[in-house]
Scaffold this motif. Structure first.
Motif, PDB file in Angstrom:
ATOM      1  N   CYS A  59      -7.854  -1.873  -2.327  1.00 11.33           N
ATOM      2  CA  CYS A  59      -6.518  -1.265  -2.316  1.00 11.33           C
ATOM      3  C   CYS A  59      -5.913  -1.414  -0.920  1.00 11.33           C
ATOM      4  O   CYS A  59      -6.621  -1.561   0.069  1.00 11.33           O
ATOM      5  N   CYS A  69      -1.469   4.625  -0.154  1.00 12.34           N
ATOM      6  CA  CYS A  69      -2.102   3.908  -1.265  1.00 12.34           C
ATOM      7  C   CYS A  69      -1.028   3.360  -2.195  1.00 12.34           C
ATOM      8  O   CYS A  69      -0.219   4.105  -2.719  1.00 12.34           O
ATOM      9  N   CYS A  83      -5.753   1.472  -8.254  1.00 13.77           N
ATOM     10  CA  CYS A  83      -5.768   2.258  -7.023  1.00 13.77           C
ATOM     11  C   CYS A  83      -5.225   3.650  -7.289  1.00 13.77           C
ATOM     12  O   CYS A  83      -4.242   3.819  -8.013  1.00 13.77           O
ATOM     13  N   CYS A 105      -7.562   6.492  -0.398  1.00 12.59           N
ATOM     14  CA  CYS A 105      -7.245   5.559  -1.474  1.00 12.59           C
ATOM     15  C   CYS A 105      -8.550   5.031  -2.068  1.00 12.59           C
ATOM     16  O   CYS A 105      -9.411   4.529  -1.353  1.00 12.59           O
TER      17      CYS A 105
END
Length: 114
Positions: A59, A69, A83, A105
């Motif tokens: 991610c 994220c 993600c 994330c």
């Protein structure tokens, strides 16, 4: 004298085996708990991540929008996922902070429904 040496040696071997078994369980539990995290970890999980025991997700953050994220498809452990921004596992790590430092994330593996 010979019997005492054998007892001491067998006791040492037993302690060594118990230590190795508990270390193996600790590494497996830690790697399962942090599997797919996209950020660099600190402490023992960070050492395990750098050693390759904890698979890292792919991610990425959006620096233009200051988002930690970006929601998109990702891969971890050669499995597809997505993600997701999740709360840190260790809540004592950042006491009092309630911003993006509390979240990490993660690449969450998609579950296949039957």
């Amino acid at each position: 004298m010979r019997v005492k040496k054998k007892i001491v040696l067998s006791g040492f071997v037993c302690l060594l085996l118990v230590g190795l078994a508990s270390a193996t369980v600790f590494v497996r539990q830690t790697s399962a708990a942090y599997c797919g995290v996209c950020d660099s970890l600190d402490g023992v999980p960070g050492v395990l991540q750098r050693a390759g025991f904890i698979p890292r997700g792919d991610c990425r953050a959006d620096t233009k929008k200051h988002e930690p994220c970006v929601h998109h498809e990702c891969m971890t452990q050669h499995k597809k996922g997505h993600c997701k921004l999740q709360k840190r596992i260790d809540p004592d790590e950042h006491k009092g902070d309630h911003d993006h430092d509390d979240f990490v994330c993660w690449c969450v593996i998609d579950k296949i429904s039957h």
